[in-house]
Design a protein around this motif. Structure first.
Motif, PDB file in Angstrom:
ATOM      1  N   SER A  67     -11.663  -1.758  -7.904  1.00  0.00           N
ATOM      2  CA  SER A  67     -13.111  -1.973  -7.912  1.00  0.00           C
ATOM      3  C   SER A  67     -13.778  -0.963  -8.831  1.00  0.00           C
ATOM      4  CB  SER A  67     -13.660  -1.832  -6.489  1.00  0.00           C
ATOM      5  OG  SER A  67     -15.056  -2.033  -6.465  1.00  0.00           O
ATOM      6  N   MET A  68     -14.562  -1.437  -9.780  1.00  0.00           N
ATOM      7  CA  MET A  68     -15.220  -0.552 -10.739  1.00  0.00           C
ATOM      8  C   MET A  68     -16.600  -1.076 -11.085  1.00  0.00           C
ATOM      9  SD  MET A  68     -13.297  -1.541 -14.325  1.00  0.00           S
ATOM     10  CE  MET A  68     -11.643  -1.309 -13.685  1.00  0.00           C
ATOM     11  N   SER A  69     -17.382  -0.242 -11.746  1.00  0.00           N
ATOM     12  CA  SER A  69     -18.705  -0.644 -12.224  1.00  0.00           C
ATOM     13  C   SER A  69     -18.841  -0.259 -13.686  1.00  0.00           C
ATOM     14  CB  SER A  69     -19.805   0.039 -11.410  1.00  0.00           C
ATOM     15  OG  SER A  69     -21.085  -0.218 -11.974  1.00  0.00           O
ATOM     16  N   GLU A  94      -9.116   5.553 -11.248  1.00  0.00           N
ATOM     17  CA  GLU A  94     -10.084   6.222 -10.376  1.00  0.00           C
ATOM     18  C   GLU A  94     -10.354   5.395  -9.122  1.00  0.00           C
ATOM     19  OE1 GLU A  94     -13.547   6.988 -12.690  1.00  0.00           O
ATOM     20  OE2 GLU A  94     -12.528   8.413 -14.027  1.00  0.00           O
ATOM     21  N   SER A  95     -10.423   4.081  -9.301  1.00  0.00           N
ATOM     22  CA  SER A  95     -10.658   3.199  -8.157  1.00  0.00           C
ATOM     23  C   SER A  95      -9.535   3.294  -7.134  1.00  0.00           C
ATOM     24  CB  SER A  95     -10.796   1.751  -8.643  1.00  0.00           C
ATOM     25  OG  SER A  95     -10.816   0.848  -7.556  1.00  0.00           O
ATOM     26  N   LEU A  96      -8.304   3.448  -7.626  1.00  0.00           N
ATOM     27  CA  LEU A  96      -7.138   3.461  -6.734  1.00  0.00           C
ATOM     28  C   LEU A  96      -6.794   4.848  -6.205  1.00  0.00           C
ATOM     29  CD1 LEU A  96      -4.830   1.068  -8.787  1.00  0.00           C
ATOM     30  CD2 LEU A  96      -5.972   0.536  -6.624  1.00  0.00           C
ATOM     31  N   GLU A  97      -7.432   5.881  -6.766  1.00  0.00           N
ATOM     32  CA  GLU A  97      -7.027   7.257  -6.460  1.00  0.00           C
ATOM     33  C   GLU A  97      -7.049   7.568  -4.966  1.00  0.00           C
ATOM     34  OE1 GLU A  97      -8.180  11.852  -7.764  1.00  0.00           O
ATOM     35  OE2 GLU A  97      -9.287  10.140  -8.597  1.00  0.00           O
ATOM     36  N   PHE A  98      -8.060   7.077  -4.249  1.00  0.00           N
ATOM     37  CA  PHE A  98      -8.193   7.431  -2.837  1.00  0.00           C
ATOM     38  C   PHE A  98      -7.649   6.347  -1.906  1.00  0.00           C
ATOM     39  CE2 PHE A  98     -11.497   9.882  -5.008  1.00  0.00           C
ATOM     40  CZ  PHE A  98     -11.181  11.164  -4.555  1.00  0.00           C
ATOM     41  N   THR A  99      -7.238   5.217  -2.461  1.00  0.00           N
ATOM     42  CA  THR A  99      -6.678   4.155  -1.618  1.00  0.00           C
ATOM     43  C   THR A  99      -5.182   3.977  -1.839  1.00  0.00           C
ATOM     44  OG1 THR A  99      -7.233   2.484  -3.300  1.00  0.00           O
ATOM     45  CG2 THR A  99      -8.857   2.890  -1.537  1.00  0.00           C
ATOM     46  N   ASN A 100      -4.716   4.285  -3.062  1.00  0.00           N
ATOM     47  CA  ASN A 100      -3.297   4.163  -3.347  1.00  0.00           C
ATOM     48  C   ASN A 100      -2.957   5.116  -4.502  1.00  0.00           C
ATOM     49  OD1 ASN A 100      -0.651   3.268  -4.110  1.00  0.00           O
ATOM     50  ND2 ASN A 100      -1.065   1.348  -3.046  1.00  0.00           N
ATOM     51  N   ASP A 134      -0.544  -8.556  -4.520  1.00  0.00           N
ATOM     52  CA  ASP A 134      -1.398  -9.187  -5.516  1.00  0.00           C
ATOM     53  C   ASP A 134      -2.547  -8.241  -5.846  1.00  0.00           C
ATOM     54  OD1 ASP A 134       0.115 -11.449  -5.646  1.00  0.00           O
ATOM     55  OD2 ASP A 134      -1.183 -12.663  -4.361  1.00  0.00           O
ATOM     56  N   VAL A 135      -2.911  -8.183  -7.126  1.00  0.00           N
ATOM     57  CA  VAL A 135      -3.956  -7.267  -7.576  1.00  0.00           C
ATOM     58  C   VAL A 135      -5.246  -8.048  -7.828  1.00  0.00           C
ATOM     59  CG1 VAL A 135      -4.591  -5.490  -9.236  1.00  0.00           C
ATOM     60  CG2 VAL A 135      -2.186  -5.843  -8.668  1.00  0.00           C
ATOM     61  N   ILE A 136      -6.338  -7.556  -7.244  1.00  0.00           N
ATOM     62  CA  ILE A 136      -7.659  -8.173  -7.427  1.00  0.00           C
ATOM     63  C   ILE A 136      -8.540  -7.198  -8.196  1.00  0.00           C
ATOM     64  CG2 ILE A 136      -9.687  -9.114  -6.277  1.00  0.00           C
ATOM     65  CD1 ILE A 136      -7.969  -9.661  -3.852  1.00  0.00           C
ATOM     66  N   LEU A 137      -9.311  -7.714  -9.138  1.00  0.00           N
ATOM     67  CA  LEU A 137     -10.208  -6.878  -9.937  1.00  0.00           C
ATOM     68  C   LEU A 137     -11.662  -7.218  -9.612  1.00  0.00           C
ATOM     69  CD1 LEU A 137     -10.728  -4.850 -12.282  1.00  0.00           C
ATOM     70  CD2 LEU A 137     -10.624  -6.828 -13.842  1.00  0.00           C
ATOM     71  N   PHE A 138     -12.436  -6.207  -9.223  1.00  0.00           N
ATOM     72  CA  PHE A 138     -13.883  -6.319  -9.039  1.00  0.00           C
ATOM     73  C   PHE A 138     -14.559  -5.513 -10.144  1.00  0.00           C
ATOM     74  CE2 PHE A 138     -13.675  -6.564  -4.072  1.00  0.00           C
ATOM     75  CZ  PHE A 138     -13.078  -7.795  -4.163  1.00  0.00           C
ATOM     76  N   ILE A 139     -15.528  -6.107 -10.837  1.00  0.00           N
ATOM     77  CA  ILE A 139     -16.340  -5.357 -11.802  1.00  0.00           C
ATOM     78  C   ILE A 139     -17.808  -5.609 -11.485  1.00  0.00           C
ATOM     79  CG2 ILE A 139     -16.861  -4.853 -14.203  1.00  0.00           C
ATOM     80  CD1 ILE A 139     -14.240  -6.034 -15.024  1.00  0.00           C
ATOM     81  N   ASP A 140     -18.518  -4.550 -11.102  1.00  0.00           N
ATOM     82  CA  ASP A 140     -19.939  -4.642 -10.782  1.00  0.00           C
ATOM     83  C   ASP A 140     -20.774  -4.290 -12.011  1.00  0.00           C
ATOM     84  OD1 ASP A 140     -22.178  -5.076  -9.268  1.00  0.00           O
ATOM     85  OD2 ASP A 140     -21.968  -3.302  -8.003  1.00  0.00           O
ATOM     86  N   GLU A 141     -22.038  -4.727 -11.991  1.00  0.00           N
ATOM     87  CA  GLU A 141     -22.977  -4.486 -13.101  1.00  0.00           C
ATOM     88  C   GLU A 141     -22.368  -4.948 -14.417  1.00  0.00           C
ATOM     89  OE1 GLU A 141     -25.922  -3.706 -12.552  1.00  0.00           O
ATOM     90  OE2 GLU A 141     -25.923  -2.792 -10.563  1.00  0.00           O
ATOM     91  N   VAL A 142     -21.776  -6.115 -14.407  1.00  0.00           N
ATOM     92  CA  VAL A 142     -20.998  -6.577 -15.552  1.00  0.00           C
ATOM     93  C   VAL A 142     -21.869  -6.972 -16.732  1.00  0.00           C
ATOM     94  CG1 VAL A 142     -20.870  -9.018 -14.936  1.00  0.00           C
ATOM     95  CG2 VAL A 142     -18.958  -7.957 -16.114  1.00  0.00           C
ATOM     96  N   ASP A 143     -23.128  -7.321 -16.471  1.00  0.00           N
ATOM     97  CA  ASP A 143     -23.967  -7.758 -17.590  1.00  0.00           C
ATOM     98  C   ASP A 143     -24.684  -6.607 -18.287  1.00  0.00           C
ATOM     99  OD1 ASP A 143     -25.598  -7.292 -15.457  1.00  0.00           O
ATOM    100  OD2 ASP A 143     -26.402  -9.319 -15.320  1.00  0.00           O
TER     101      ASP A 143
END
Length: 357
Positions: A67-69, A94-100, A134-143
């Protein structure tokens, strides 16, 4: 820590009073289970970031969620493929640092092998192939950078990998969810062959996202019940929820902002909530400066055609047919100012109508 109503940034269930959006999350997760790619395009302060956070919490045990922005990473990142590709991997790590932490370190180990989007594509293939989930990608504020050609090329790369995956010729993200105000499926990407004059959307693989993100009366009541129980405030939660919906039409920021004003400014002694509080809070809300109203004023003042169109609706009482092929209606709909009511264009809620008036 005492809970409070929150209208800035992501809402956290342990810190903030929140509506129960379980039904919405369930519908989104069904899309993810189908390995769909889609964009959550909704107006400002409509709960997109909070929805992404809640999704991540629901999915993190079964998927590897990245998950990133794109907000705040600067324009220079989008000038060169090498720079963008490296920053993208760093954001993933950075997104994965604290979860994996193990997967985060694995990603950073690939970083020196990237010089362009083609290398980034190969890295994604390698990372997904070797992942246990399975890997899922979230991108916020994409526009934020949707007018940048490099960003469109990046979307085109993800699109190509998705199509190859369906043919069994590549490994890539199981699902990609982009969040922003605009529907980037309408953006165009020029093919690399300069002689080719056709244009193609870099995100025409996305399925329709037609899940209603506004709060309904039942959802609003779920928040009021939690609040009244914890604060020992007397209220007819159903009636108050109906009143809030009547004023806001379920616009998430407006619902929560009115509740916050009542709780922190009008009812410090924890008395019974009544319609009078809703009316007073509405007046305070209309007189204050907040990010949503500032955005509304900016959008209207910067677009003369939209301003004139709204003037005709509110001041002249003109009736106009709702048709999204009309660019002005479509723009007002994207911003959350217009709704389709019985085939006619209407201002989306009473508060916006009063503020625009």
């Amino acid at each position: 820590m005492k809970k409070r109503f929150n209208t800035t940034g992501v809402c956290i269930p342990t810190m903030h009073y929140m509506v129960d959006i379980t039904d919405k999350l369930d519908k989104i997760i069904e899309l993810i289970k189908e390995k769909d790619y889609f964009i959550i395009n909704r107006p400002r302060q409509y709960g997109k970031t909070t929805t992404m956070y809640m999704l991540e919490q629901r999915l993190k045990n079964d998927y590897l969620v990245v998950s990133m922005s794109f907000e705040g990473i600067g324009d220079e990142v989008f000038l060169k493929e090498k720079t963008f590709s490296k920053v993208f991997i760093e954001l993933m790590a950075e997104s994965l640092e604290f979860t994996n932490e193990e997967e985060s370190k694995r990603l950073l180990g690939y970083e020196n092998d990237i010089d362009n989007l083609r290398d980034l594509s190969k890295l994604i293939t390698r990372f997904v192939r070797d992942s246990k989930k399975d890997v899922i990608l979230f991108i916020d504020e994409v526009d934020k950078n949707s007018n940048n050609q490099l960003f469109l090329s990046f979307l085109g790369m993800l699109r190509n990998k998705y199509l190859l995956r369906k043919q069994g010729k590549d490994k890539t993200f199981s699902s990609v969810i982009l969040a922003g105000v605009y529907d980037i499926r309408n953006l165009k990407l020029k093919f690399r062959n300069e002689d080719e004059k056709k244009y193609n959307s870099p995100w025409n693989i996305a399925v329709d996202f037609d899940i209603d993100m506004k709060f309904n009366e039942k959802e609003i009541e779920s928040m009021l019940k939690e609040y009244s129980s914890e604060k020992n405030v007397i209220m007819n939660t159903r009636n108050i929820a109906q009143l809030l919906y009547r004023y806001t039409s379920g616009y998430p920021f407006l619902v929560t902002r009115i509740c916050k004003i009542i709780d922190e400014k009008l009812n410090k002694e924890n008395l019974e909530w009544t319609e009078e509080y809703i009316i007073k809070a509405n007046k305070i809300l209309l007189s204050e400066r907040n990010t949503l109203f500032e955005d509304l004023i900016k959008n209207v003042e910067n677009n003369e055609e939209l301003k004139d169109y709204i003037f005709d609706l509110i001041m002249n009482g003109e009736e106009k047919s709702f048709n999204l092929d009309n660019p002005i209606i479509n723009l007002g709909n994207v911003f959350g100012y217009f709704i389709n009511k019985d085939g006619k264009v209407k201002i989306s809620n009473r508060i916006f109508e009063q503020r625009l008036y």
